[in-house]
Scaffold this motif. Structure first.
Motif, mmCIF file in Angstrom:
data_model
loop_
_atom_site.group_PDB
_atom_site.id
_atom_site.type_symbol
_atom_site.label_atom_id
_atom_site.label_comp_id
_atom_site.label_asym_id
_atom_site.label_seq_id
_atom_site.Cartn_x
_atom_site.Cartn_y
_atom_site.Cartn_z
ATOM 1 N N ASP A 217 -9.003 -5.177 89.047
ATOM 2 C CA ASP A 217 -7.641 -4.975 89.521
ATOM 3 C C ASP A 217 -7.678 -4.527 90.986
ATOM 4 N N ASP A 218 -7.399 -5.453 91.890
ATOM 5 C CA ASP A 218 -7.378 -5.175 93.325
ATOM 6 C C ASP A 218 -8.645 -4.438 93.779
ATOM 7 N N VAL A 219 -9.787 -5.008 93.431
ATOM 8 C CA VAL A 219 -11.072 -4.353 93.736
ATOM 9 C C VAL A 219 -11.500 -4.648 95.180
ATOM 10 N N HIS A 220 -11.808 -3.576 95.889
ATOM 11 C CA HIS A 220 -12.385 -3.676 97.241
ATOM 12 C C HIS A 220 -13.752 -3.006 97.200
ATOM 13 N N VAL B 123 -16.095 1.781 96.446
ATOM 14 C CA VAL B 123 -15.303 0.853 95.628
ATOM 15 C C VAL B 123 -13.918 1.444 95.408
ATOM 16 N N THR B 124 -12.864 0.653 95.623
ATOM 17 C CA THR B 124 -11.516 1.090 95.259
ATOM 18 C C THR B 124 -10.890 0.044 94.340
ATOM 19 N N GLY B 125 -9.757 0.407 93.720
ATOM 20 C CA GLY B 125 -9.128 -0.455 92.733
ATOM 21 C C GLY B 125 -9.603 -0.011 91.356
ATOM 22 N N ALA B 126 -9.514 -0.900 90.373
ATOM 23 C CA ALA B 126 -9.958 -0.544 89.022
ATOM 24 C C ALA B 126 -10.763 -1.688 88.428
#
Ligand SMILES: Nc1ncnc2c1ncn2[C@@H]1O[C@H](COP(=O)(O)OP(=O)(O)OP(=O)(O)O)[C@@H](O)[C@H]1O
Ligand SMILES: [Mg+2]
Length: 323
Positions: A7-10, A63-66
């Motif tokens: 989910d919107d992983v950066h 890492v950000t997002g889920a």
């Protein structure tokens, strides 16, 4: 709820003062019993993205997002839970891993190791029985358990890696370029093994490959990545036969058929090199190489827009509609 959700992983690597945004906002789901192929040139972020599923990214990566497995965010899990997730719920066939088999241990001992470590109720005899079962599942006779790695061919070693990934009966497997080093006949056999497992065991499978034609025959859906983003995603046959994004078109066009409309984009390959993620061009990252780029492609990064069961990130496609 999907088995796996990005989910919107950066993912951004920071090392030695260099900032490398290797994955830039990926949203993708994989259901049980479904195989999803990820395609794209070297360095586009395929391994980086999937390394987050088992929290295998290095410390230099933010890492950000889920990343949710069965609805639970892996990024926030305790290490105890991550350990149970690894092998037990999800496993990875690593890129080039067949070269990492221990040369002085029998195949059977190496496959049994995670079984014995993860399930204390399993004894030596039961582990041995399961090793035989796993080898047969990937099309090798159980007696191969007695062999050392040097007694196996490349394709057989790759099957051993798949058997090992299945040792603790995971529900999700990430196969990172499992067939790239193999000849076409053995490649087809390994692909058959993997698609059989998706059908028979209801596995969720992520299959990473440079080769879109391989993905089109063995996966339910394909996501094409470019410079850390998904640029096109949809049912495998449609993405391969009727790509909408010019980059997906160029990848698909690398496997020509006479009279094929995919020739429209790149009959002779793509000019230029993939961009370095630390120094991306503005706007759409693909625009300097794009045969159909418009002026605004240099300034506007296109969103990944869904039309029906397909998603495409291209200003021309959103301006002209689905082809
Ligand atoms: N540990 C790291 N530190 C800094 N940058 C990294 C690190 N690992 C990967 N990268 C960079 O991140 C980008 C994505 O790498 P990644 O390995 O995910 O690509 P890939 O799509 O799997 O490529 P390939 O098809 O060659 O396996 C590349 O530009 C790579 O140089
Ligand atoms: Mg890789």
């Amino acid at each position: 709820m999907a088995l796996l959700e990005f989910d919107d992983v950066h993912v951004t690597y920071r090392s030695g003062g260099v900032v490398v945004p290797a994955v830039r906002g990926v949203t993708l789901a994989v259901d049980a019993g479904e195989s999803v192929g990820i395609a794209g040139e070297s360095g586009c972020g395929k391994t980086t993205l999937t390394s987050t599923v088992l929290r295998l990214q290095p410390k230099t990566a933010a890492v950000t997002g889920a990343v949710r497995v069965d609805g639970e965010d892996v990024l926030g899990m305790s290490w105890g839970k991550v350990r149970a997730l690894r092998w037990g719920t999800a496993s990875v066939v690593f890129q080039g891993a067949m070269h990492a088999l221990n040369p002085v241990q029998r195949i059977g001992t190496q496959i049994a190791e995670p079984i014995l470590l993860h399930d204390s109720a399993v004894g030596e005899a039961e582990a041995k029985r399961r090793v035989g079962e796993l080898l047969e599942m990937v099309g090798l006779p159980a007696r191969r358990a007695q062999n050392y790695p040097h007694q196996l061919s490349g394709g057989q070693k790759q099957r051993v890696m798949i058997a090992m990934a299945l040792a603790c009966r995971p529900r999700l497997v990430v196969a990172d370029e499992p067939t790239t080093a193999l000849d076409v006949m053995v490649q087809a056999q390994v692909l058959d093994v993997l698609s059989g497992l998706v059908r028979e065991l209801g596995l969720g499978l992520i299959f990473i490959s440079h080769d879109l034609s391989v993905l089109s025959t063995s996966c339910d859906r394909i996501a094409v990545m470019y410079a850390g983003r998904i640029v096109e995603e949809g049912p495998a046959g449609e993405v391969f036969d009727h790509p909408q994004h010019p980059y997906a078109g160029a990848l698909a066009g690398a496997f020509p058929r006479i009279g094929d409309t995919r020739f429209r984009y790149a009959p002779a390959g793509l000019p230029g090199d993939p961009p370095f993620p630390g120094d991306l061009p503005g706007g759409c990252a693909f625009h300097p190489r794009c045969p159909v780029a418009m002026a605004e492609c240099a300034t506007h990064e296109p969103p990944l827009l869904a039309v029906g069961d397909r998603r495409t990130a291209c200003l021309r496609v959103s301006a002209e509609g689905v082809r």
